[in-house]
Design a protein around this motif. Structure first.
Motif, PDB file in Angstrom:
ATOM      1  N   ASN A  12     -27.887 -20.176  -9.862  1.00 17.16           N
ATOM      2  CA  ASN A  12     -26.655 -20.448 -10.603  1.00 17.16           C
ATOM      3  C   ASN A  12     -26.897 -21.470 -11.699  1.00 17.16           C
ATOM      4  O   ASN A  12     -27.670 -22.416 -11.526  1.00 17.16           O
ATOM      5  CB  ASN A  12     -25.571 -20.991  -9.648  1.00 17.16           C
ATOM      6  CG  ASN A  12     -25.197 -19.977  -8.597  1.00 17.16           C
ATOM      7  OD1 ASN A  12     -25.062 -18.791  -8.883  1.00 17.16           O
ATOM      8  ND2 ASN A  12     -25.050 -20.437  -7.365  1.00 17.16           N
ATOM      9  N   GLU A  13     -26.205 -21.257 -12.801  1.00 16.04           N
ATOM     10  CA  GLU A  13     -26.300 -22.241 -13.871  1.00 16.04           C
ATOM     11  C   GLU A  13     -25.467 -23.464 -13.491  1.00 16.04           C
ATOM     12  O   GLU A  13     -24.498 -23.377 -12.745  1.00 16.04           O
ATOM     13  CB  GLU A  13     -25.823 -21.654 -15.199  1.00 16.04           C
ATOM     14  CG  GLU A  13     -24.358 -21.287 -15.230  1.00 16.04           C
ATOM     15  CD  GLU A  13     -23.948 -20.651 -16.541  1.00 16.04           C
ATOM     16  OE1 GLU A  13     -22.781 -20.832 -16.916  1.00 16.04           O
ATOM     17  OE2 GLU A  13     -24.759 -19.974 -17.176  1.00 16.04           O
ATOM     18  N   ASN A  14     -25.878 -24.596 -14.014  1.00 19.12           N
ATOM     19  CA  ASN A  14     -25.160 -25.843 -13.777  1.00 19.12           C
ATOM     20  C   ASN A  14     -23.861 -25.813 -14.584  1.00 19.12           C
ATOM     21  O   ASN A  14     -23.887 -25.626 -15.798  1.00 19.12           O
ATOM     22  CB  ASN A  14     -26.027 -27.033 -14.200  1.00 19.12           C
ATOM     23  CG  ASN A  14     -25.375 -28.352 -13.929  1.00 19.12           C
ATOM     24  OD1 ASN A  14     -24.326 -28.649 -14.473  1.00 19.12           O
ATOM     25  ND2 ASN A  14     -26.014 -29.153 -13.098  1.00 19.12           N
TER      26      ASN A  14
END
Length: 149
Positions: A12-14
């Motif tokens: 997941n992207e931050n």
């Protein structure tokens, strides 16, 4: 070589990075501190050190790309991302490091056109060569052997 099960781990992207990039902060400058009263509502005044409230930075509201409260700050600190080319105004106060009264203090003296700072009278009573002072001081202040001259 082991066979891959075909399932890739979820990466997941931050969310903070995604939000910052959405606000166009790739080349922004970052300042952290506390928002205080401003003399002009077009600007934000940021105090970066609670111990030195005479020092502050004024930033145009138009130059602020993103702001965020610092999560671990119980005092209300914020982080500001500002345009890289923003013109900011920095105010710094400086204090005279010399004491204004008591042993070792300096007194301003004017003689003719000459203006100078000289040690006060009671400071001239003792010349210390001890390692604690290395200057004019009251001999009672020194912790090592200090003898008046």
């Amino acid at each position: 070589m082991a066979k891959s099960s075909g399932k890739q781990p979820e990466i997941n992207e931050n969310p903070l990075i995604a939000e910052l990039l959405a606000h166009g902060v790739e080349n922004a400058r970052v300042l952290q501190g506390f928002i205080g009263p401003s003399h002009d509502e077009r600007y934000v005044t940021l105090y970066q050190d609670l111990r030195r409230l005479g020092d502050s930075v004024d930033i145009s509201r138009d130059d602020i790309l993103h702001t965020m409260k610092v999560p671990q700050s119980t005092l209300g600190a914020v982080v500001l991302w500002i345009k890289d080319d923003a013109q900011i105004s920095v105010r710094r106060t400086e204090t005279d490091a010399a004491p204004t009264s008591g042993p070792g203090s300096l007194q301003e003296v004017t003689q003719g056109r000459l203006r100078m700072k000289m040690r006060t009278k009671h400071a001239a009573d003792c010349m210390s060569v001890c390692m604690d002072c290395l200057s004019w001081c009251s001999c009672s202040i020194c912790t090592s052997q200090c003898k008046p001259q």
